[in-house]
Scaffold this active site. Structure first.
Site, mmCIF file in Angstrom:
data_model
loop_
_atom_site.group_PDB
_atom_site.id
_atom_site.type_symbol
_atom_site.label_atom_id
_atom_site.label_comp_id
_atom_site.label_asym_id
_atom_site.label_seq_id
_atom_site.Cartn_x
_atom_site.Cartn_y
_atom_site.Cartn_z
ATOM 1 N N LYS A 1 11.489 -6.683 2.295
ATOM 2 C CA LYS A 1 10.826 -5.445 2.707
ATOM 3 C C LYS A 1 11.074 -5.111 4.178
ATOM 4 O O LYS A 1 11.001 -3.954 4.566
ATOM 5 C CB LYS A 1 9.338 -5.519 2.370
ATOM 6 C CG LYS A 1 9.142 -5.546 0.854
ATOM 7 C CD LYS A 1 7.720 -5.360 0.435
ATOM 8 C CE LYS A 1 7.618 -5.186 -1.074
ATOM 9 N NZ LYS A 1 7.873 -6.448 -1.817
HETATM 10 C C1 PLP Z 1 8.028 -6.539 -3.144
HETATM 11 C C2 PLP Z 1 8.741 -7.715 -3.690
HETATM 12 C C3 PLP Z 1 9.380 -7.669 -4.934
HETATM 13 C C4 PLP Z 1 9.316 -6.479 -5.842
HETATM 14 O O1 PLP Z 1 9.955 -5.345 -5.303
HETATM 15 P P1 PLP Z 1 9.676 -3.902 -5.951
HETATM 16 O O2 PLP Z 1 10.397 -2.966 -5.043
HETATM 17 O O3 PLP Z 1 8.201 -3.716 -5.911
HETATM 18 O O4 PLP Z 1 10.191 -3.914 -7.335
HETATM 19 C C5 PLP Z 1 10.089 -8.790 -5.339
HETATM 20 N N1 PLP Z 1 10.132 -9.904 -4.593
HETATM 21 C C6 PLP Z 1 9.533 -9.981 -3.386
HETATM 22 C C7 PLP Z 1 9.610 -11.246 -2.617
HETATM 23 C C8 PLP Z 1 8.816 -8.891 -2.897
HETATM 24 O O5 PLP Z 1 8.217 -8.967 -1.714
#
Ligand code: PLP
Length: 488
Positions: A117
């Site tokens: 993220k």
């Molecule tokens: C947020 C997240 C996901 C999922 O991503 P999406 O965009 O919500 O599908 C998967 N793995 C990790 C470690 C995350 O932080």
């Protein structure tokens, strides 16, 4: 480039207008009016841009196709400020590493909070600061997190002038490391709110506050959760960078396997594919909360209640509905806003589910759009973590393990499969210890963070209480000064 709502609202908006917002006025999600097409010559040029210049420059090239209300020179500076080796650990920013025949990992988790993220949120921090300064405005960011979004947002926005962050999270549901990452921040502009409930309660609060247009305007409420278009756009870049690293010619195709929850990450893959990036399959990997796997197998999209939303060892994918999924359905339905609205506003509201299983468009999810899927359980996760450690000496995190497990079920001869590494194992240490009997490595800057003092407010799942807290924090400290973020 103009942006439209997936629910057919007639208004068209520009990038910087939607940058600071969440949902469209009709409750839909924003998408570009069209997907810019990347031809062969451009893709060849972008190979050089990535290899001979930088990821930042590639990001600038891609963003330029979608952002026409920031001068190019400024946009370039923002990209170069964001994607540096200092912040992301390597010059490649998203290096590929080989796991086994045909299977690669793309490292997206070397940013400040050790999850993918950061890739989008760090850019958002710079974009927000730039745009708010240009407008002479302030912003209160209200978000919901099950762990990774919140810390990524806080580390991107901490200390930024004109911005406060109010981040809700489900009390006691994040890993100790994640809690420490967020709650140890002492910056004045960062507010942690622990809600008695699950992640979706937090998300519902954010939606309810954002739907109160009067409150939203008065307190300048914005969001950074995964429905934000700018976040999605930033994520498109690493699909191109992954493709460029795995191939030498534009004749080649690759597949991506994406550990998925809210369908944000893999939706960026869908956008990259719609732009013409030669992606064979987009493999959606879910955990036990397999809302998306159920859809891609059967055509039934069924939102789960709180009681059927499981706490798992890949907690960042513990969702009861997939917030970004409406974007794909809108494309699947030939961009029919009325039909999208009928499904997401009416059918889901009434019955908690809809089915496209018998609809003639359903087979296109696979044939035209390349989607396939699979589920990984706690036991699969443990097996994959052990296998990856024992055979390759590599430690991966629990979400990435779900990706590796499902990727293996969809390997095609001659097509590299790139699994997106969405976090580092230290964030989910308990499960690593369970699988391997040893602690994952901890980057030195995170030594001892669990022992730091914590800054957090605990509250019931009440929209009114969250609003009241925001009001208090935005009130002037003394009666003298009129705060600029409250309209006269
Ligand atoms: C947020 C997240 C996901 C999922 O991503 P999406 O965009 O919500 O599908 C998967 N793995 C990790 C470690 C995350 O932080």
């Amino acid at each position: 480039m103009k942006y439209l709502s997936t629910r057919g609202h007639p208004e068209r908006r520009r990038f910087c207008e939607i940058l600071l917002e969440g949902l469209a006025p009709d409750g839909g999600l924003y998408l570009p009016e069209r997907y810019p097409q990347v031809d062969d010559a451009t893709l060849t040029r972008w190979r050089k841009v990535y290899h001979e210049q930088s990821y930042a420059e590639l990001a600038f090239e891609i963003l330029s196709l979608y952002v026409d209300d920031i001068p190019a020179a400024d946009l370039r500076v923002l990209c170069h400020k964001t994607y540096t080796a200092e912040v992301f650990g390597t010059g490649e920013i998203v290096p590929l590493r080989h796991l086994e025949n045909g299977l690669w990992l793309e490292a997206l988790s070397n940013g400040p909070t050790l999850a993918f993220k950061d890739m989008a949120m760090q850019l958002l921090g710079h974009l927000f600061e730039y745009e708010l300064k240009r407008r002479g405005e302030q912003l209160n960011i209200l978000g919901a997190t099950s762990g990774d979004t919140g810390s990524a947002a806080e580390y991107a926005m901490r200390g930024k002038a004109g911005i406060r962050v109010f981040m809700t999270s489900p009390h006691g549901r994040m890993s100790p490391f994640q809690q420490a990452q967020m709650f140890s921040l002492q910056d004045e502009n960062i507010h942690n709110i622990a809600i008695d409930g699950v992640f979706d309660d937090c998300q519902d609060i954010v939606k309810a506050v954002s739907n109160d247009l009067d409150f939203k305007r008065r307190y300048r409420i914005g969001t950074v959760n995964s429905i934000n278009w700018a976040r999605l756009l930033a994520q498109v870049v690493y699909y191109f960078a992954g493709y460029i690293q795995a191939t030498t010619s534009n004749e080649q195709t690759v597949s991506f396997c994406v550990p998925s929850g809210n369908f944000g990450n893999v939706c960026a893959g869908h956008v990259a594919r719609m732009m013409g990036l030669p992606i064979a399959q987009l493999v959606v990997a879910t955990n036990e909360n397999n809302v998306l796997d159920e859809f891609f197998r059967t055509g039934v999209y069924r939102v789960r209640g709180s009681a059927d939303t499981f706490e798992t060892s890949s907690p960042s994918m513990d969702i009861s509905k997939a917030s970004n999924f409406e974007r794909f359905i809108f494309d699947l339905l030939g961009r029919d806003g009325a039909r999208t609205k009928a499904l997401f506003a009416d059918a889901l509201g009434r019955e908690g589910q809809f089915s496209l299983g018998d609809d003639p468009v359903f087979p296109a999810t696979r044939t035209e759009y390349g989607f396939v899927s699979g589920t990984s359980t706690h036991q699969d996760r443990l097996n994959t973590l052990r296998d990856t450690w024992e055979r390759f000496g590599q430690m991966i995190d629990t979400h990435t393990a779900d990706g590796v497990k499902v990727a293996r079920e969809h390997l095609q001869p001659g097509v590299p499969m790139i699994v997106l590494e969405t976090a580092l194992p230290i964030k989910f240490a308990a499960t690593l210890v369970e699988a391997l009997g040893r602690e994952p490595e901890r980057p030195p800057r995170f030594e001892g963070i669990e022992a730091l003092p914590k800054r957090v407010q605990r509250m019931p799942a009440s929209v009114e209480q969250v609003k009241a807290y925001i009001e208090t924090q935005c009130a002037p400290a003394s009666g003298k000064e009129e705060p600029r973020w409250i309209e006269p």
